[in-house]
Design a protein around this motif. Structure first.
Motif, PDB file in Angstrom:
ATOM      1  N   SER A   1      49.767  35.822  45.287  1.00 49.64           N
ATOM      2  CA  SER A   1      50.411  37.217  45.666  1.00 49.64           C
ATOM      3  C   SER A   1      49.539  38.144  44.884  1.00 49.64           C
ATOM      4  CB  SER A   1      51.868  37.194  45.219  1.00 49.64           C
ATOM      5  OG  SER A   1      52.004  36.943  43.795  1.00 49.64           O
ATOM      6  N   GLY A   2      49.989  39.559  44.818  1.00 46.43           N
ATOM      7  CA  GLY A   2      49.452  40.465  43.945  1.00 46.43           C
ATOM      8  C   GLY A   2      48.111  40.766  44.749  1.00 46.43           C
ATOM      9  N   SER A   3      47.234  41.242  43.801  1.00 47.58           N
ATOM     10  CA  SER A   3      45.626  41.633  44.310  1.00 47.58           C
ATOM     11  C   SER A   3      44.869  40.235  44.450  1.00 47.58           C
ATOM     12  CB  SER A   3      45.178  42.671  43.482  1.00 47.58           C
ATOM     13  OG  SER A   3      45.511  43.772  43.481  1.00 47.58           O
ATOM     14  N   ALA A   4      44.241  39.902  45.287  1.00 49.35           N
ATOM     15  CA  ALA A   4      43.376  39.045  45.401  1.00 49.35           C
ATOM     16  C   ALA A   4      41.953  39.101  44.769  1.00 49.35           C
ATOM     17  CB  ALA A   4      42.602  38.650  46.865  1.00 49.35           C
ATOM     18  N   LEU A   5      41.871  38.637  43.557  1.00 52.90           N
ATOM     19  CA  LEU A   5      40.704  38.877  42.537  1.00 52.90           C
ATOM     20  C   LEU A   5      39.933  37.529  42.163  1.00 52.90           C
ATOM     21  CD1 LEU A   5      42.354  41.493  40.161  1.00 52.90           C
ATOM     22  CD2 LEU A   5      40.088  41.784  41.665  1.00 52.90           C
ATOM     23  N   PRO A   6      38.476  37.719  42.046  1.00 57.08           N
ATOM     24  CA  PRO A   6      37.889  36.359  41.507  1.00 57.08           C
ATOM     25  C   PRO A   6      37.961  36.191  40.108  1.00 57.08           C
ATOM     26  CG  PRO A   6      36.464  38.154  41.738  1.00 57.08           C
ATOM     27  CD  PRO A   6      37.526  38.686  42.231  1.00 57.08           C
ATOM     28  N   PHE A   7      37.886  35.092  39.381  1.00 58.74           N
ATOM     29  CA  PHE A   7      37.942  34.890  38.079  1.00 58.74           C
ATOM     30  C   PHE A   7      36.604  33.846  37.642  1.00 58.74           C
ATOM     31  CE2 PHE A   7      40.752  31.753  39.568  1.00 58.74           C
ATOM     32  CZ  PHE A   7      40.573  30.426  38.894  1.00 58.74           C
ATOM     33  N   THR A   8      35.933  33.542  38.759  1.00 57.21           N
ATOM     34  CA  THR A   8      34.826  32.569  38.292  1.00 57.21           C
ATOM     35  C   THR A   8      33.733  32.987  39.299  1.00 57.21           C
ATOM     36  OG1 THR A   8      35.523  30.867  39.961  1.00 57.21           O
ATOM     37  CG2 THR A   8      35.932  30.523  37.501  1.00 57.21           C
ATOM     38  N   TRP A   9      32.388  32.942  38.853  1.00 61.61           N
ATOM     39  CA  TRP A   9      31.217  33.449  39.429  1.00 61.61           C
ATOM     40  C   TRP A   9      30.007  32.310  39.229  1.00 61.61           C
ATOM     41  CZ3 TRP A   9      34.383  36.645  37.068  1.00 61.61           C
ATOM     42  CH2 TRP A   9      34.887  37.842  37.864  1.00 61.61           C
ATOM     43  N   PRO A  10      29.347  32.204  40.138  1.00 60.90           N
ATOM     44  CA  PRO A  10      28.195  31.272  40.176  1.00 60.90           C
ATOM     45  C   PRO A  10      26.978  31.745  39.317  1.00 60.90           C
ATOM     46  CG  PRO A  10      28.049  32.153  42.317  1.00 60.90           C
ATOM     47  CD  PRO A  10      29.192  32.686  41.554  1.00 60.90           C
ATOM     48  N   THR A  11      27.168  31.745  37.901  1.00 61.12           N
ATOM     49  CA  THR A  11      25.849  32.398  37.415  1.00 61.12           C
ATOM     50  C   THR A  11      25.045  31.308  36.993  1.00 61.12           C
ATOM     51  OG1 THR A  11      25.647  33.674  35.512  1.00 61.12           O
ATOM     52  CG2 THR A  11      27.213  31.888  35.149  1.00 61.12           C
ATOM     53  N   ARG A  12      23.965  31.742  36.132  1.00 57.86           N
ATOM     54  CA  ARG A  12      22.812  31.003  35.701  1.00 57.86           C
ATOM     55  C   ARG A  12      23.345  29.334  35.360  1.00 57.86           C
ATOM     56  NH1 ARG A  12      22.191  35.820  34.150  1.00 57.86           N
ATOM     57  NH2 ARG A  12      23.142  35.604  32.190  1.00 57.86           N
ATOM     58  N   GLY A  13      22.515  28.475  35.766  1.00 49.87           N
ATOM     59  CA  GLY A  13      22.909  27.254  35.581  1.00 49.87           C
ATOM     60  C   GLY A  13      24.126  26.561  36.529  1.00 49.87           C
ATOM     61  N   LEU A  14      24.843  27.270  37.251  1.00 48.77           N
ATOM     62  CA  LEU A  14      25.816  26.665  38.151  1.00 48.77           C
ATOM     63  C   LEU A  14      25.046  26.674  39.630  1.00 48.77           C
ATOM     64  CD1 LEU A  14      28.933  28.353  36.689  1.00 48.77           C
ATOM     65  CD2 LEU A  14      28.110  26.073  36.091  1.00 48.77           C
ATOM     66  N   ARG A  15      25.801  25.984  40.347  1.00 52.12           N
ATOM     67  CA  ARG A  15      25.326  26.035  41.960  1.00 52.12           C
ATOM     68  C   ARG A  15      25.897  27.277  42.556  1.00 52.12           C
ATOM     69  NH1 ARG A  15      25.046  20.285  44.956  1.00 52.12           N
ATOM     70  NH2 ARG A  15      24.107  22.041  46.549  1.00 52.12           N
ATOM     71  N   GLY A  16      25.151  28.070  43.120  1.00 49.37           N
ATOM     72  CA  GLY A  16      25.498  29.015  44.226  1.00 49.37           C
ATOM     73  C   GLY A  16      24.844  28.789  45.687  1.00 49.37           C
ATOM     74  N   ASP A  17      24.542  27.672  45.768  1.00 48.81           N
ATOM     75  CA  ASP A  17      23.770  27.581  47.302  1.00 48.81           C
ATOM     76  C   ASP A  17      24.727  27.070  48.285  1.00 48.81           C
ATOM     77  OD1 ASP A  17      24.063  24.962  45.954  1.00 48.81           O
ATOM     78  OD2 ASP A  17      22.419  24.085  46.973  1.00 48.81           O
ATOM     79  N   VAL A  18      25.765  26.392  47.939  1.00 45.16           N
ATOM     80  CA  VAL A  18      27.063  26.271  48.824  1.00 45.16           C
ATOM     81  C   VAL A  18      28.123  26.970  48.657  1.00 45.16           C
ATOM     82  CG1 VAL A  18      28.232  24.397  49.932  1.00 45.16           C
ATOM     83  CG2 VAL A  18      25.742  23.939  49.048  1.00 45.16           C
ATOM     84  N   PRO A  19      28.957  27.566  49.483  1.00 41.61           N
ATOM     85  CA  PRO A  19      29.950  28.217  49.576  1.00 41.61           C
ATOM     86  C   PRO A  19      31.091  27.153  49.304  1.00 41.61           C
ATOM     87  CG  PRO A  19      28.914  29.156  51.621  1.00 41.61           C
ATOM     88  CD  PRO A  19      28.176  27.863  51.202  1.00 41.61           C
ATOM     89  N   PRO A  20      31.958  27.565  48.167  1.00 42.69           N
ATOM     90  CA  PRO A  20      33.148  26.358  48.063  1.00 42.69           C
ATOM     91  C   PRO A  20      34.286  26.585  48.997  1.00 42.69           C
ATOM     92  CG  PRO A  20      33.328  28.303  46.286  1.00 42.69           C
ATOM     93  CD  PRO A  20      32.022  28.556  47.366  1.00 42.69           C
ATOM     94  N   LYS A  21      35.235  26.006  49.046  1.00 41.71           N
ATOM     95  CA  LYS A  21      36.177  26.091  50.090  1.00 41.71           C
ATOM     96  C   LYS A  21      37.638  26.805  49.242  1.00 41.71           C
ATOM     97  CE  LYS A  21      35.117  22.046  52.472  1.00 41.71           C
ATOM     98  NZ  LYS A  21      35.683  20.876  53.030  1.00 41.71           N
ATOM     99  N   ALA A  22      37.953  26.879  48.422  1.00 39.49           N
ATOM    100  CA  ALA A  22      38.988  27.497  47.823  1.00 39.49           C
ATOM    101  C   ALA A  22      38.931  28.928  47.711  1.00 39.49           C
ATOM    102  CB  ALA A  22      39.330  26.851  46.329  1.00 39.49           C
ATOM    103  N   ILE A  23      39.923  29.920  47.850  1.00 36.80           N
ATOM    104  CA  ILE A  23      39.687  31.222  48.438  1.00 36.80           C
ATOM    105  C   ILE A  23      39.486  31.815  46.847  1.00 36.80           C
ATOM    106  CG2 ILE A  23      42.215  31.375  48.077  1.00 36.80           C
ATOM    107  CD1 ILE A  23      39.884  33.800  49.668  1.00 36.80           C
ATOM    108  N   GLU A  24      39.987  31.422  45.597  1.00 39.56           N
ATOM    109  CA  GLU A  24      39.491  31.880  44.444  1.00 39.56           C
ATOM    110  C   GLU A  24      38.002  31.831  44.182  1.00 39.56           C
ATOM    111  OE1 GLU A  24      43.642  30.195  44.108  1.00 39.56           O
ATOM    112  OE2 GLU A  24      41.714  29.631  44.998  1.00 39.56           O
ATOM    113  N   ALA A  25      37.362  30.521  44.478  1.00 43.86           N
ATOM    114  CA  ALA A  25      36.228  30.294  44.337  1.00 43.86           C
ATOM    115  C   ALA A  25      35.276  31.122  45.136  1.00 43.86           C
ATOM    116  CB  ALA A  25      35.519  29.173  44.426  1.00 43.86           C
ATOM    117  N   LEU A  26      35.794  31.316  46.377  1.00 47.39           N
ATOM    118  CA  LEU A  26      34.951  32.198  47.432  1.00 47.39           C
ATOM    119  C   LEU A  26      34.946  33.472  47.232  1.00 47.39           C
ATOM    120  CD1 LEU A  26      36.218  30.686  50.834  1.00 47.39           C
ATOM    121  CD2 LEU A  26      34.107  30.443  49.900  1.00 47.39           C
ATOM    122  N   LEU A  27      35.914  34.152  46.608  1.00 43.59           N
ATOM    123  CA  LEU A  27      35.931  35.441  46.226  1.00 43.59           C
ATOM    124  C   LEU A  27      34.875  35.699  44.876  1.00 43.59           C
ATOM    125  CD1 LEU A  27      39.912  35.951  46.042  1.00 43.59           C
ATOM    126  CD2 LEU A  27      37.998  37.467  47.172  1.00 43.59           C
ATOM    127  N   GLY A  28      34.655  34.752  44.118  1.00 44.01           N
ATOM    128  CA  GLY A  28      33.550  34.895  43.128  1.00 44.01           C
ATOM    129  C   GLY A  28      32.058  34.577  43.722  1.00 44.01           C
TER     130      GLY A  28
END
Length: 343
Positions: free
Chosen positions: A84-111
């Protein structure tokens, strides 16, 4: 000058954002557009018209297809996850993390599809995004069909949105969409002149390797000012786009005289490029009282901006971007337009 405006922007209201370590009510609020609309009326700038419906085919030429497909689904996915509330991200695929494949969870997709915590969703956000896109293209059609100028009163704004990411209150890059639409409909060259306090990082990213769309930004120094990671003077474009991206960063406290000199420089570069059409990303957060910006322009300066742009003698589309001193935003935004009109 005709203004295009949609009341659907009001659906993007009550949203929260992450800024300076806090979750706070969004600075980009519905009253911004309503105050500007009221000023357009009181100054008798011209008729205010609703947008026509447009598909996303042009947006699909500058934004990634998966990103555009994601935006209309955010609120549904957020609710389906029990949030509920505003849909906001709290994780981002920064340096050293995989950013080549979209995840499935909405929280992760927002990031995955954002670069900051400043592009929230509430129930009416997608309708507002789509209406803002339609406002921009409807105003662009006026200019292409012979109007010397038009004003797209867009909300939410767009210039921080890149090919595959949102951020900074921006989701679809309205100015970039119109520039691409002009190119696809006969314009050989288009210039986007971004006068918002904050660098139009998304616009730069979209056209950085292209020679047909010149991008000029006047903005706060990214060493100290949002969006921080783009907007330096040495970013000139790459590949075939080398020499067609121009950044004119300025320090905090910049007042009219040095800012005006930078605009003169920008107009000179623009004239040398000789575009068929100019798209102005119209931000008025350069104002001395703006709560999230550090320049010192006064209300009397904004008609001067319009007059300088008018001296280029080119068909011009104004696309609304930022400006957060809500009491004066109408005076300043419409001041640019009346100055352009010679009033």
């Amino acid at each position: 000058m005709k203004t295009i405006f949609s009341p659907l922007h009001n659906g993007h209201s009550g949203q929260l954002e992450i800024i300076a370590g806090e979750i706070v009510p969004g600075f980009e609020k519905a009253s911004r557009a309503e105050i500007i609309r009221a000023r357009v009326e009181s100054e008798k700038l011209g008729p205010i018209l609703p947008p026509d419906e447009h598909d996303l085919s042009t947006a699909g030429r500058i934004h990634r297809s998966d990103y555009l497909a994601f935006l209309p689904t955010v609120w549904t996915q957020w609710q389906a996850a029990g949030r509920s509330g505003s849909a906001l991200p709290f994780t981002w695929p920064t340096r050293g993390l995989r950013g080549d494949v979209p995840p499935k969870a909405i929280e992760a997709l927002l990031g995955y599809y954002s670069f900051d915590g400043g592009a929230p969703f509430v129930a009416g956000t997608w309708d507002a995004i789509k209406s803002s896109h339609d406002v921009a293209l409807t105003a662009a059609a006026l200019v292409l069909n012979g109007e010397h100028s038009a004003f797209a009163l867009c909300r939410p704004p767009g210039h921080h949105a890149g090919a595959g990411f949102m951020g900074g209150y921006c989701y679809i890059n309205n100015a970039a969409v119109t520039a691409e639409w002009f190119r696809q409909n006969g314009a050989t060259r288009v210039t986007i002149l971004d006068i918002d306090y904050h660098h139009g990082n998304g616009t730069q990213e979209i056209f950085y390797e292209r020679a047909d769309v010149q991008v000029i930004n006047l903005h706060g120094d990214p060493m100290n000012e949002y969006p921080f990671f783009l907007g330096h003077a040495d970013e000139k474009g790459s590949g075939s786009g080398t020499g067609f991206n121009h950044n004119l960063p300025m320090p905090a406290g910049t007042a009219w005289e040095p800012w005006s000199a930078a605009l003169d420089d920008a107009c000179k570069r623009l004239a040398e490029f000789a575009p068929d059409i100019v798209v102005v990303s119209l931000g008025v957060d350069t104002f001395e009282k703006d709560p999230i910006s550090q320049f010192k322009l006064k209300s009397v300066d904004y008609p001067k901006i319009g007059r300088k742009i008018a001296e280029l003698g080119l068909p011009t589309l104004f696309v609304m971007e930022g400006g957060y001193a809500v009491e004066e935003i109408g005076v300043n935004a419409v001041g640019v337009l009346t100055g352009f009109e010679g009033e």
